[in-house]
Design a protein around this motif. Structure first.
Motif, PDB file in Angstrom:
ATOM      1  N   ILE A  28       0.959  -1.150   0.117  1.00 22.89           N
ATOM      2  CA  ILE A  28       0.098   0.069  -0.015  1.00 22.89           C
ATOM      3  C   ILE A  28       1.017   1.150  -0.021  1.00 22.89           C
ATOM      4  O   ILE A  28       2.097   1.272   0.704  1.00 22.89           O
ATOM      5  N   GLU A  32      -2.215   5.982  -0.140  1.00 20.97           N
ATOM      6  CA  GLU A  32      -3.430   5.452   0.249  1.00 20.97           C
ATOM      7  C   GLU A  32      -3.480   5.016   1.599  1.00 20.97           C
ATOM      8  O   GLU A  32      -4.773   4.894   2.263  1.00 20.97           O
ATOM      9  N   ILE A  36      -6.977   5.459   3.538  1.00 18.56           N
ATOM     10  CA  ILE A  36      -7.570   4.173   4.225  1.00 18.56           C
ATOM     11  C   ILE A  36      -7.646   4.159   5.349  1.00 18.56           C
ATOM     12  O   ILE A  36      -8.739   3.603   5.995  1.00 18.56           O
ATOM     13  N   LYS A  99      -6.838  -2.904   3.111  1.00 12.79           N
ATOM     14  CA  LYS A  99      -7.162  -2.340   1.860  1.00 12.79           C
ATOM     15  C   LYS A  99      -7.426  -3.909   1.193  1.00 12.79           C
ATOM     16  O   LYS A  99      -8.401  -3.973   0.098  1.00 12.79           O
ATOM     17  N   VAL A 122     -12.475   6.459  -1.314  1.00  7.11           N
ATOM     18  CA  VAL A 122     -11.277   6.651  -1.016  1.00  7.11           C
ATOM     19  C   VAL A 122     -10.505   7.026  -2.330  1.00  7.11           C
ATOM     20  O   VAL A 122      -9.772   8.018  -2.031  1.00  7.11           O
ATOM     21  N   ASP A 123     -10.896   6.620  -3.626  1.00  6.45           N
ATOM     22  CA  ASP A 123     -10.251   7.297  -4.742  1.00  6.45           C
ATOM     23  C   ASP A 123     -10.702   8.696  -4.914  1.00  6.45           C
ATOM     24  O   ASP A 123      -9.681   9.527  -5.189  1.00  6.45           O
ATOM     25  N   MET A 126      -8.283  10.524  -2.371  1.00  2.00           N
ATOM     26  CA  MET A 126      -6.850  10.546  -2.694  1.00  2.00           C
ATOM     27  C   MET A 126      -6.557  11.647  -3.776  1.00  2.00           C
ATOM     28  O   MET A 126      -5.847  12.206  -3.870  1.00  2.00           O
ATOM     29  N   ALA A 132      -2.220  10.231  -4.527  1.00  2.00           N
ATOM     30  CA  ALA A 132      -2.119   9.201  -5.202  1.00  2.00           C
ATOM     31  C   ALA A 132      -0.722   8.970  -5.553  1.00  2.00           C
ATOM     32  O   ALA A 132      -0.483   7.682  -5.768  1.00  2.00           O
TER      33      ALA A 132
END
Length: 192
Positions: A28, A32, A36, A99, A122-123, A126, A132
Motif C-alpha cells: 500500500i 493510500e 484508508i 485494503k 477513497v479514490d 485521494m 495518489a
C-alpha cells in the motif's frame, strides 16, 4: 529504561526474513494509507458482518486486526503520516491488510455495493487531496499473514511524537494505579 529493553527485544521483529507460509498481502502506498486509515473502521465493520466469506478472507481480516493491535490501535501520533515513525511500517501492514479485505469484498455478492461505495470514496479523497503518487520507504513492501510487523521500539526514544505519547500514557497509567490503590485501601488503614 523499559523502552530500551523492549526495543532490544523487538528490534528485529519486522517482516524481513520471516516465514512466508501465510497469505501474501499487496503493498500500500503512503498516500493510500492516509486515506484508508480514515475508512478503516467502516471497512472492518463491513468485513466482520460479511456473510459469503472464505478462509483466505478471514485470515487476512484476522491479520489486519492483529496488526492493528500491535500498532497500538493507530493511537501513536504520526504512525500513519510520518515515515520516520517507529510505528509506520507496522501501520503499513495493518492498512495494507485492510485494503486487501476491502478489495476482496468487491467480489462478494452481498458486500459488493457497500465495498464499491467505500472504494469510490477513497479514490475521490485521494485525488482531491493529491495523495495518489505519495510514497515512502515502506510503500513497495508487500506483507504476509505469517509475519507480524512490530513497531521499531528501539527508535521510539529518538522519535519525539512517539516518545511523548508513550511517556504520557505511562504517566497516566501510573496515576491511575496510584489513585486506585489509594481508594481501595481499607478505611482503618487511612486513619492511621
Amino acid at each position: 529504561m523499559f523502552l530500551f529493553g523492549v526495543g532490544t527485544a523487538f528490534a528485529h521483529g519486522s517482516s524481513e526474513g520471516g516465514s512466508h507460509a501465510g497469505l501474501d498481502i499487496p503493498e500500500i502506498s503512503h498516500g493510500e494509507m492516509a486515506v484508508i486509515s480514515e475508512y478503516r473502521s467502516g471497512i472492518i465493520d463491513l468485513a466482520s458482518r460479511a456473510v459469503d466469506t472464505n478462509e483466505p478472507f478471514r485470515r487476512i481480516l484476522n491479520y489486519a486486526e492483529i496488526q492493528y493491535s500491535y500498532c497500538l490501535w493507530g493511537r501513536v501520533p504520526g504512525s500513519v503520516t510520518d515515515e520516520g515513525s517507529p510505528f509506520n511500517e507496522c501501520a503499513h501492514a495493518y492498512l495494507a491488510a485492510t485494503k486487501a479485505v476491502l478489495m476482496a469484498m468487491r467480489e462478494m455478492p452481498q458486500e459488493a455495493l457497500a465495498a464499491n461505495r467505500i472504494i469510490s470514496a477513497v479514490d475521490v479523497d485521494m485525488v482531491r487531496r493529491g495523495l495518489a503518487l505519495v510514497t515512502c520507504q515502506f510503500s513497495g513492501e508487500a506483507f504476509n499473514t505469517a509475519d507480524i510487523v512490530k513497531p521499531r521500539w528501539s527508535r521510539v526514544p529518538i522519535h519525539f511524537a512517539s516518545m511523548a505519547s508513550l511517556t504520557g500514557l505511562s504517566v497516566l497509567l501510573g496515576l491511575a494505579v496510584f489513585t486506585l490503590r489509594r481508594f481501595l485501601r481499607p478505611r482503618d488503614q487511612l486513619s492511621e
